[in-house]
Design a protein around this motif. Structure first.
Motif, PDB file in Angstrom:
ATOM      1  N   UNK A  26       0.624  -1.172   0.092  1.00 36.59           N
ATOM      2  CA  UNK A  26      -0.099  -0.001   0.074  1.00 36.59           C
ATOM      3  C   UNK A  26       0.843   1.400  -0.095  1.00 36.59           C
ATOM      4  N   UNK A  27       0.560   2.199  -0.617  1.00 32.19           N
ATOM      5  CA  UNK A  27       0.796   3.598  -0.637  1.00 32.19           C
ATOM      6  C   UNK A  27      -0.190   4.687  -0.624  1.00 32.19           C
ATOM      7  N   UNK A  28       0.204   5.931  -0.056  1.00 29.20           N
ATOM      8  CA  UNK A  28      -1.079   6.799   0.159  1.00 29.20           C
ATOM      9  C   UNK A  28      -0.463   8.132   0.203  1.00 29.20           C
ATOM     10  N   UNK A  29      -1.319   9.233  -0.203  1.00 31.09           N
ATOM     11  CA  UNK A  29      -0.763  10.542  -0.181  1.00 31.09           C
ATOM     12  C   UNK A  29      -1.953  11.496  -0.141  1.00 31.09           C
ATOM     13  N   UNK A  30      -1.609  12.792  -0.088  1.00 31.85           N
ATOM     14  CA  UNK A  30      -2.799  13.863  -0.064  1.00 31.85           C
ATOM     15  C   UNK A  30      -2.037  15.095  -0.314  1.00 31.85           C
ATOM     16  N   UNK A  31      -2.885  16.137  -0.559  1.00 38.41           N
ATOM     17  CA  UNK A  31      -2.607  17.451  -0.811  1.00 38.41           C
ATOM     18  C   UNK A  31      -3.909  18.375  -0.932  1.00 38.41           C
ATOM     19  N   UNK A  32      -3.404  19.864  -1.149  1.00 38.32           N
ATOM     20  CA  UNK A  32      -4.269  20.667  -0.957  1.00 38.32           C
ATOM     21  C   UNK A  32      -4.735  21.101  -2.443  1.00 38.32           C
ATOM     22  N   UNK A  33      -5.960  21.125  -2.903  1.00 36.02           N
ATOM     23  CA  UNK A  33      -6.419  21.176  -4.279  1.00 36.02           C
ATOM     24  C   UNK A  33      -7.316  22.356  -4.385  1.00 36.02           C
ATOM     25  N   UNK A  34      -7.769  23.135  -3.273  1.00 34.10           N
ATOM     26  CA  UNK A  34      -8.390  24.236  -3.267  1.00 34.10           C
ATOM     27  C   UNK A  34     -10.187  23.931  -2.766  1.00 34.10           C
ATOM     28  N   UNK A  35     -10.376  22.813  -2.200  1.00 39.52           N
ATOM     29  CA  UNK A  35     -11.856  22.593  -1.999  1.00 39.52           C
ATOM     30  C   UNK A  35     -12.261  23.393  -0.536  1.00 39.52           C
ATOM     31  N   UNK A  36     -11.054  23.411   0.397  1.00 40.64           N
ATOM     32  CA  UNK A  36     -11.301  23.925   1.489  1.00 40.64           C
ATOM     33  C   UNK A  36     -10.726  25.558   1.502  1.00 40.64           C
ATOM     34  N   UNK A  37     -11.393  26.066   2.304  1.00 45.03           N
ATOM     35  CA  UNK A  37     -10.800  27.748   2.183  1.00 45.03           C
ATOM     36  C   UNK A  37      -9.523  27.923   2.899  1.00 45.03           C
ATOM     37  N   UNK A  38      -9.012  26.870   3.683  1.00 38.34           N
ATOM     38  CA  UNK A  38      -7.657  26.790   4.326  1.00 38.34           C
ATOM     39  C   UNK A  38      -6.796  26.221   3.429  1.00 38.34           C
ATOM     40  N   UNK A  39      -5.419  26.242   3.761  1.00 39.58           N
ATOM     41  CA  UNK A  39      -4.601  25.276   3.148  1.00 39.58           C
ATOM     42  C   UNK A  39      -4.417  23.915   3.334  1.00 39.58           C
ATOM     43  N   UNK A  40      -5.275  23.357   4.167  1.00 38.73           N
ATOM     44  CA  UNK A  40      -5.092  21.943   4.741  1.00 38.73           C
ATOM     45  C   UNK A  40      -5.376  20.978   3.624  1.00 38.73           C
ATOM     46  N   UNK A  41      -4.709  20.088   3.650  1.00 36.93           N
ATOM     47  CA  UNK A  41      -5.131  18.813   2.615  1.00 36.93           C
ATOM     48  C   UNK A  41      -6.483  18.703   2.329  1.00 36.93           C
ATOM     49  N   UNK A  42      -7.012  18.377   1.163  1.00 39.75           N
ATOM     50  CA  UNK A  42      -8.506  18.159   0.952  1.00 39.75           C
ATOM     51  C   UNK A  42      -8.689  17.103   0.086  1.00 39.75           C
ATOM     52  N   UNK A  43      -7.627  16.379  -0.578  1.00 40.81           N
ATOM     53  CA  UNK A  43      -7.638  15.432  -1.667  1.00 40.81           C
ATOM     54  C   UNK A  43      -6.517  14.252  -1.068  1.00 40.81           C
ATOM     55  N   UNK A  44      -6.959  13.047  -1.130  1.00 40.12           N
ATOM     56  CA  UNK A  44      -6.205  12.035  -0.849  1.00 40.12           C
ATOM     57  C   UNK A  44      -6.394  10.740  -1.693  1.00 40.12           C
ATOM     58  N   UNK A  45      -5.609   9.811  -1.409  1.00 38.85           N
ATOM     59  CA  UNK A  45      -5.694   8.497  -2.139  1.00 38.85           C
ATOM     60  C   UNK A  45      -4.925   7.413  -1.352  1.00 38.85           C
ATOM     61  N   UNK A  46      -5.424   6.201  -1.541  1.00 37.10           N
ATOM     62  CA  UNK A  46      -4.685   4.893  -1.154  1.00 37.10           C
ATOM     63  C   UNK A  46      -4.614   4.111  -2.372  1.00 37.10           C
TER      64      UNK A  46
END
Length: 408
Positions: free
Chosen positions: A20-40
């Protein structure tokens, strides 16, 4: 109870199981800069199982995931936070399918092997330009180390204050097997799986029907036994994937190590569920309600969930008020058989009711106990052999503040 057959992996995560691998990033769905998109992602198509919310209004991603799960296999999960993609009509469905197609393309897996999950505000269309750009950036964020797991765990949070993770290992057929999980959930949490998003990874070889049955059984005694606010979400699901890369003989209920595997699997579910209850919106305490002496386990579950879900009980715990009257009132309105002459109630080790009669107790001792960060309420009905435990949190001023302005 026998010796625990598994070990807790303190630094483990959803990428600890092989494959398994995983990751995440901020794509602009949240108003803050917290990660909002991820995958496994799994290296191979994994044996998979899932359970879903019982809310009549089910979000578009659930329809897509059910379709992907039809053959009992998955290779990837794509998740966004900040937008639930629920009650969004035909466009919402098309967007969920578009997420699945884009994730399959970028992660290099079959479209029918991708699950889709979303969490956040209901009734707003996804910003698909942000989603597509984010999915294109995900492959370079995917990692097999803790950094990837951390980015994913952050990407699935909404009002959560902390990420929820658990990982264990055990030996099956002479090889080490890992089971791990990550979850989100803080508000709109109430028993009726699923009431949050949770993802489990495992490297054992497991028969699909057995994995589905185990997931359902574990859910009934863990995730279905938590409540924060009595509201069952439109979106939530629990997905488990087993890569089979550990090298054991395929597990099913007939395997000699099945009981140990089931115990470890259920433990991961329980830790994630308790973490969600402890992180309830505005919560200051984890509350545990244990009911014994009920006419059946199902009856005990119903009573425990009624007590843990009572706004009056939750408010009393917040105020450190040893008001056992609210507890026995909740027991009595659960709609289950109870002998009104035989109920005992304890707050931790402090007996406050015996045989349904008040017991003189030290109010200062009770106050000190209720001010702790974990409060255990114990109810013995002396009416049968049924027992169950539920988890929740106190009801605070902050819960109202957070939910009065959730969209703004």
């Amino acid at each position: 109870m026998g010796k625990q057959m598994f070990e807790i992996v303190s630094e483990g995560s959803i990428v600890t199981p092989r494959g398994f691998s995983a990751g995440g990033l901020h794509c602009g769905l949240k108003k803050t800069d917290r990660n909002d998109l991820g995958a496994i992602r799994c290296e191979v198509p994994a044996t998979a199982a899932a359970v879903y919310t019982t809310n009549i209004f089910q979000a578009a991603p659930l329809k897509v995931t059910r379709e992907s799960m039809a053959d009992g296999r998955l290779q990837a999960v794509i998740v966004n936070s900040g937008n639930a993609n629920a009650c969004t009509g035909q466009q919402g469905e098309e967007d969920a399918y578009a997420m699945r197609a884009a994730a399959a393309r970028e992660l290099g897996v079959a479209e029918s092997d991708v699950a889709v999950a979303s969490t956040g505000v209901i009734g707003e269309l996804l910003k698909m330009d942000c989603v597509h750009a984010g999915i294109q950036g995900l492959p370079e964020q995917m990692n097999v180390d803790r950094e990837g797991a951390e980015a994913f765990s952050q990407a699935i949070l909404t009002t959560d204050l902390v990420k929820k993770e658990s990982c264990v290992s055990l030996v099956i057929d002479g090889v080490t097997v890992h089971i791990a999980g990550a979850a989100k959930g803080s508000g709109m949490i109430h028993p009726n799986m699923a009431t949050m998003l949770a993802f489990m990874t495992c490297d054992a070889a497991v028969e699909q029907a057995s994995l589905q049955q185990l997931l359902k059984q574990a859910t009934d005694t863990t995730f279905n036994m938590i409540t924060v606010d009595g509201d069952t979400s439109t979106n939530d699901m629990l997905v488990a994937m087993a890569s089979g890369l550990a090298g054991n003989q395929e597990l099913n209920a007939e395997h000699p190590d099945w009981e140990a595997f089931a115990e470890a699997f259920t433990y991961v579910c329980r830790i994630l569920a308790q973490s969600i209850a402890r992180d309830g919106e505005g919560a200051t305490k984890l509350v545990e309600v244990s009911v014994s002496g009920a006419v059946s386990e199902l009856s005990a579950r119903a009573i425990a969930k009624t007590v843990i879900g009572s706004s009056l009980v939750k408010s009393a715990v917040f105020g450190a008020d040893a008001n056992w009257g609210r507890i026995i009132a909740a027991v009595g309105r659960a709609g289950e058989p109870v002998n009104p002459e035989t109920v005992d109630i304890r707050l931790g080790d402090i007996i406050v009711l015996k045989g349904s009669r008040p017991v003189v107790f030290d109010e200062e001792e009770a106050l000190a106990y209720l001010r702790g960060d974990t409060v255990r309420i114990v109810v013995d009905l002396h009416n049968g052999d049924g027992a169950a435990t539920a988890w929740g949190c106190d009801l605070t001023y902050d819960y109202v503040r957070i939910n009065a302005a959730y969209r703004t």
